[in-house]
Motif scaffolding. Structure first.
Motif, PDB file in Angstrom:
ATOM      1  N   ILE A   9      73.258 112.542  -8.377  1.00 48.76           N
ATOM      2  CA  ILE A   9      73.737 113.383  -7.968  1.00 48.76           C
ATOM      3  C   ILE A   9      74.702 112.910  -6.761  1.00 48.76           C
ATOM      4  O   ILE A   9      74.350 112.665  -5.872  1.00 48.76           O
ATOM      5  N   VAL A  10      75.824 113.185  -6.742  1.00 45.63           N
ATOM      6  CA  VAL A  10      76.358 113.012  -5.182  1.00 45.63           C
ATOM      7  C   VAL A  10      77.876 113.568  -4.349  1.00 45.63           C
ATOM      8  O   VAL A  10      78.463 114.653  -4.935  1.00 45.63           O
ATOM      9  N   LYS A  11      77.851 113.567  -3.204  1.00 47.07           N
ATOM     10  CA  LYS A  11      78.692 114.286  -2.237  1.00 47.07           C
ATOM     11  C   LYS A  11      79.337 113.064  -1.559  1.00 47.07           C
ATOM     12  O   LYS A  11      78.206 112.762  -0.305  1.00 47.07           O
ATOM     13  N   ASN A  12      80.712 112.690  -1.659  1.00 47.72           N
ATOM     14  CA  ASN A  12      80.523 111.845  -0.301  1.00 47.72           C
ATOM     15  C   ASN A  12      80.280 110.617  -0.610  1.00 47.72           C
ATOM     16  O   ASN A  12      80.033 109.591   0.187  1.00 47.72           O
ATOM     17  N   GLU A  13      79.730 109.854  -1.135  1.00 52.90           N
ATOM     18  CA  GLU A  13      79.088 108.374  -1.131  1.00 52.90           C
ATOM     19  C   GLU A  13      80.147 107.571  -2.231  1.00 52.90           C
ATOM     20  O   GLU A  13      79.595 106.114  -2.736  1.00 52.90           O
ATOM     21  N   ALA A  14      80.688 107.334  -1.434  1.00 45.57           N
ATOM     22  CA  ALA A  14      82.446 105.914  -2.084  1.00 45.57           C
ATOM     23  C   ALA A  14      81.696 104.796  -1.411  1.00 45.57           C
ATOM     24  O   ALA A  14      81.911 103.939  -1.998  1.00 45.57           O
ATOM     25  N   GLU A  15      80.522 105.233  -0.573  1.00 45.40           N
ATOM     26  CA  GLU A  15      80.116 104.095  -0.371  1.00 45.40           C
ATOM     27  C   GLU A  15      78.962 102.683  -0.963  1.00 45.40           C
ATOM     28  O   GLU A  15      78.829 101.852  -0.990  1.00 45.40           O
ATOM     29  N   ASN A  16      78.469 104.103  -1.526  1.00 42.18           N
ATOM     30  CA  ASN A  16      77.192 103.277  -1.696  1.00 42.18           C
ATOM     31  C   ASN A  16      77.329 103.534  -3.315  1.00 42.18           C
ATOM     32  O   ASN A  16      76.841 102.839  -4.248  1.00 42.18           O
ATOM     33  N   ILE A  17      78.251 104.133  -3.879  1.00 41.76           N
ATOM     34  CA  ILE A  17      78.482 104.489  -5.622  1.00 41.76           C
ATOM     35  C   ILE A  17      78.461 103.499  -6.020  1.00 41.76           C
ATOM     36  O   ILE A  17      78.052 103.403  -7.394  1.00 41.76           O
ATOM     37  N   PRO A  18      79.288 101.945  -5.662  1.00 44.35           N
ATOM     38  CA  PRO A  18      79.558 101.199  -6.542  1.00 44.35           C
ATOM     39  C   PRO A  18      78.703 100.582  -7.155  1.00 44.35           C
ATOM     40  O   PRO A  18      78.908  99.689  -8.306  1.00 44.35           O
ATOM     41  N   LYS A  19      78.039 100.052  -5.955  1.00 43.64           N
ATOM     42  CA  LYS A  19      76.494  99.232  -6.493  1.00 43.64           C
ATOM     43  C   LYS A  19      75.828  99.864  -6.932  1.00 43.64           C
ATOM     44  O   LYS A  19      75.039  99.103  -8.235  1.00 43.64           O
ATOM     45  N   TRP A  20      75.471 101.779  -6.876  1.00 47.33           N
ATOM     46  CA  TRP A  20      74.906 102.298  -7.837  1.00 47.33           C
ATOM     47  C   TRP A  20      74.840 102.076  -9.551  1.00 47.33           C
ATOM     48  O   TRP A  20      74.707 102.070 -10.727  1.00 47.33           O
ATOM     49  N   LEU A  21      76.426 102.352  -9.383  1.00 48.86           N
ATOM     50  CA  LEU A  21      77.135 102.627 -11.278  1.00 48.86           C
ATOM     51  C   LEU A  21      76.902 100.424 -11.780  1.00 48.86           C
ATOM     52  O   LEU A  21      76.773 100.367 -12.989  1.00 48.86           O
ATOM     53  N   GLN A  22      76.955  99.039 -10.604  1.00 52.34           N
ATOM     54  CA  GLN A  22      77.227  98.148 -10.740  1.00 52.34           C
ATOM     55  C   GLN A  22      75.659  98.266 -11.615  1.00 52.34           C
ATOM     56  O   GLN A  22      75.117  97.700 -12.271  1.00 52.34           O
ATOM     57  N   CYS A  23      74.309  98.858 -11.088  1.00 47.78           N
ATOM     58  CA  CYS A  23      72.886  98.404 -11.243  1.00 47.78           C
ATOM     59  C   CYS A  23      72.614  99.025 -12.825  1.00 47.78           C
ATOM     60  O   CYS A  23      72.023  98.802 -13.600  1.00 47.78           O
ATOM     61  N   MET A  24      73.250 100.368 -12.760  1.00 52.75           N
ATOM     62  CA  MET A  24      73.024 101.230 -13.843  1.00 52.75           C
ATOM     63  C   MET A  24      74.100 100.906 -15.423  1.00 52.75           C
ATOM     64  O   MET A  24      72.808 100.979 -16.257  1.00 52.75           O
ATOM     65  N   ARG A  25      75.085 100.129 -15.110  1.00 49.63           N
ATOM     66  CA  ARG A  25      75.567  99.766 -16.321  1.00 49.63           C
ATOM     67  C   ARG A  25      74.984  98.599 -16.695  1.00 49.63           C
ATOM     68  O   ARG A  25      74.764  97.961 -18.259  1.00 49.63           O
TER      69      ARG A  25
END
Length: 482
Positions: A9-25
């Motif tokens: 769940i997110v809100k204004n996580e533009a700084e963190n979400i790229p690394k999270w997405l890369q990790c989850m892929r």
């Protein structure tokens, strides 16, 4: 092969979400992002990465938002990391292997994994570690409860848990310096609202203490840590954390040592296998001068850390340099020089800038050849440490080593003083005297010119420093200028 759904769940996580997405892929068969009202590009980044993105109207209820995400998942297992949490290196492969081995054991509902808090605003510095539930089966009876500091429950009860090996861990950056205060204020506000509506539940004590600790309201930390300890409630993955926080708070407030000892002993009575509490006991004994007992507890702390899988909060990782250094001091007092050298090397490799341990280390190796000393120092120090090393060597009078490392680390040429020192260290005293005389002549002339430029009288300090010939020259020039 098991299927994994990664949820967040997110809100204004533009700084963190790229690394999270890369990790989850690297680990998930599907990625589910539930946005609770972002007004930055978080949503667009998730869509571009191929995630299934859903909107959820925020209602100050973390459990409800997470359960909404779970309802969208179709995998066998759910991995629910926050946006500021991620894996590194080969962790995804290790987790997939573990899940494939565990999947057939239907007695296991969820997995507890080691979490490491790091400060990304301070070179990813270690803060502490604890164990947290982040992976669980996709079963309708497994759902989160609690508006803030939500917990996963199985039909309202604690799910059946299995602890992942220690070499599988998650990094968490959510308590980095610049964002920590904002999160603490948000969490405290939600907790206070819950308390106003439903009363102060025991389960609120730890999150309240955590909020006040981060906000440096230390008397309140003591109040809630004490209440939690007296309640007898244990928190899975954070059981020793309340004692460690209590001890740190007492130290910050400079409370009587007797109070600190009492909490350490109480913690050890309940958790005798805690590496952190054994270290704390060893440190207190060292301060009391009971070096034999101190050595016993410090060694026990290291052994427990290496051999026991502890599902507990820990900040011992940032204290290894101190444990090793104290063991070096104790070995030195016992005249076990070789053992002391080993401990000091380990200590300074963990933290190269502790002057006490550097000085004690050098006292032991001081009579060895320069080649041996350089071999030891090269195991510890790099160019980034040059300021500390040069200052330390100069302070202790290790002139040859000082000049050796200055020649290596500094790109600029030696100063005249360094050149004189180098000549002197080689035993060429006549040449050194000539070079020093040149340095002094220039220094005296600079004092004279500075005083004349300021149109001041010669100070008493200058009269003490300047030889009579230079004083006479000063007045001659001064009279001509007048």
């Amino acid at each position: 092969m098991v299927k994994i759904s990664a949820c967040v769940i997110v809100k204004n996580e533009a700084e963190n979400i790229p690394k999270w997405l890369q990790c989850m892929r690297k680990i998930a068969d599907e990625i589910i992002v539930v946005d609770t009202g972002s007004d930055d590009i978080t949503r667009q980044l998730a869509v571009a990465a191929g995630a299934a993105v859903y909107d959820f109207t925020w209602c100050d209820d973390f459990a409800m938002a997470k359960n909404y995400a779970i309802a969208k998942a179709v995998g066998d297992w759910i991995m629910f990391l926050d946006a500021d949490e991620y894996f590194i290196d080969d962790m995804p492969e290790k987790i997939i292997k573990q899940l494939n081995e565990i999947d057939s054991n239907k007695m296991v509902d969820a997995l507890i994994c080691r979490m490491i808090n790091i400060d990304k605003d301070n070179n990813d510095k270690f803060i502490n570690s604890f164990y947290q539930l982040r992976i669980f089966r996709n079963k309708p009876e497994l759902r989160y409860e609690g508006k803030v500091h939500e917990m996963l429950k199985c039909d309202g009860k604690t799910p059946s848990l299995l602890v992942l090996p220690r070499d599988i861990y998650i990094y968490h950056t959510g308590y980095s310096a610049k964002i920590n205060m904002e999160k603490l204020k948000r969490n405290l506000k939600l907790l206070q609202r819950e308390i106003a509506e439903h009363g102060e539940d025991i389960l609120y004590y730890k999150p309240l203490a955590d909020c006040y600790y981060g906000m440096k309201e230390y008397e309140r930390v003591i109040y809630y840590d004490k209440k939690l300890i007296e309640s007898g409630v244990t928190l899975i993955g954070m059981d020793t954390g309340v004692y460690l926080q209590y001890i740190n708070t007492l130290c910050i407030l400079d409370k009587p040592k007797a109070d600190i000892k009492a909490i350490v002993d109480a913690g050890l009575k309940k958790y005798p296998a805690s590496s952190d509490l054994n270290y704390q006991k060893g440190f207190l004994l060292y301060e009391d001068g009971d070096f034999i007992a101190s050595e016993k507890y410090l060694n026990k702390a290291l052994k427990l850390y290496d051999t026991k899988e502890q599902i507990a909060s820990s900040d011992i990782d940032r204290s290894f340099f101190l444990i090793y250094g104290l063991l070096g001091d104790i070995s030195s007092l016992k005249n076990k020089k070789e053992q002391a050298i080993k401990w000091y090397l380990k200590s300074l490799q963990e933290n190269p800038h502790v002057r006490q341990f550097f000085d004690n280390f050098y006292k032991i190796i001081g009579k060895r050849t320069d080649k041996v000393k350089i071999t030891f120092l090269n195991k510890i120090y790099r160019e980034k440490d040059k300021d500390f090393l040069l200052r330390a060597l100069k302070d202790i009078g290790a002139d040859k080593l000082y000049l050796y490392y200055k020649n290596i680390y500094q790109s600029e040429k030696f100063s005249s003083t360094d050149m004189a020192l180098e000549v002197f260290s080689r035993g060429n005293y006549n040449l050194a005297a000539k070079k020093i005389a040149v340095i002094l002549d220039m220094t005296y002339k600079n004092i004279i010119m500075d005083t004349l430029d300021k149109k001041e009288e010669m100070s008493s300090l200058s009269r003490c420093i300047l030889p009579k010939g230079y004083q006479a020259a000063f007045y001659q020039v001064k009279n001509k200028l007048e």
